[in-house]
Design an enzyme around this catalytic site. Structure first.
Site: not given
Ligand code: 5RP
Length: 224
Positions: A100, A125, A87-88, A98, A34, A107
């Protein structure tokens, strides 16, 4: 500022960060999720100045193309100058979790090529120790049970992400209850399990810059 506003603020900051550095040869690596989507939408405003992008997922490639932004296969470019992605989780060394969005392998491949990885994330995060977010592991489907058993031996609780097939045709195991005080060791150790494609730890090659959205504005963090 709520979380969505922080994500927009870091997407805006990332555009400002790269805008003055673009030239006719620049290749941008584009992440997934997102926050990356907000950055992609920002890029549309300067698409006439973008030479080339490579995307870390089919979804991001489609979003870039929908804006008329040129997307190339990674094998068709000689370098990636900047990789911009969310990133998560991040720790203060800018080591990340990462995946999610299940795009961790592509990536990580784009990260490996990139000269500079600019991570964009809201302040939720940033953690002291990685692992509150379940660690995604991309696995060849026939190795699912074997890899799950090995992850249990390492102390985690792997859970099959139902209904998800990665862009590479594989499955995801999310490892819960898995505190990661030594990300470098853990990244290498999990990657050494037969059947693992890669795991969502970005410690061997962490981010270079973290643009962190906070209530007080965007902070620029570099690895400690
Ligand atoms: C996808 C990822 C994203 O960067 C991670 O999940 C963060 O997502 P968001 O910007 O929706 O919080 O690693 O594989």
């Amino acid at each position: 500022m709520d979380q969505q506003q922080m994500k927009q603020a870091v997407a805006d900051a990332a555009l400002e960060y790269i805008r003055s550095k673009l030239d006719n040869d620049t290749v941008l690596g584009i992440g997934t999720g997102s926050t990356a989507n907000l950055f992609i939408d920002n890029l549309a405003s300067i698409k006439g100045h973008i030479n080339a992008t490579v995307a870390s997922s089919e979804a991001s490639a489609a979003r870039l193309k929908s804006h008329g932004i040129p997307v190339y296969d990674l094998n068709s470019v000689n370098q990636v100058d900047f990789y911009i992605d969310g990133a998560d989780e991040s720790n203060s060394a800018l080591q990340l979790i990462k995946g999610g969005g299940a795009a961790l392998t592509r990536e990580k491949i784009v990260t490996a090529v990139a000269e500079q990885f600019i991570c964009i994330a809201d302040e939720s995060k940033l953690v002291h120790t990685l692992g509150q977010f379940p660690l995604p592991v991309e696995v060849i489907p026939m190795a699912r049970s074997h890899v799950a058993r090995e992850l249990v031996k390492l102390g985690g609780d792997p859970v099959y992400r139902e209904g998800v097939v990665t862009d590479n045709g594989n499955i995801i195991l999310d490892v819960y209850n898995f505190s990661i005080p030594k990300p470098l060791e853990t990244e290498a150790r999990i990657n050494n399990i037969t059947g693992v494609v890669t795991n969502g730890l970005f410690a061997l090659k962490p981010a270079d810059v973290l643009l962190l959205g906070t209530a007080g504005g965007v902070k620029t963090l570099r690895a400690e």
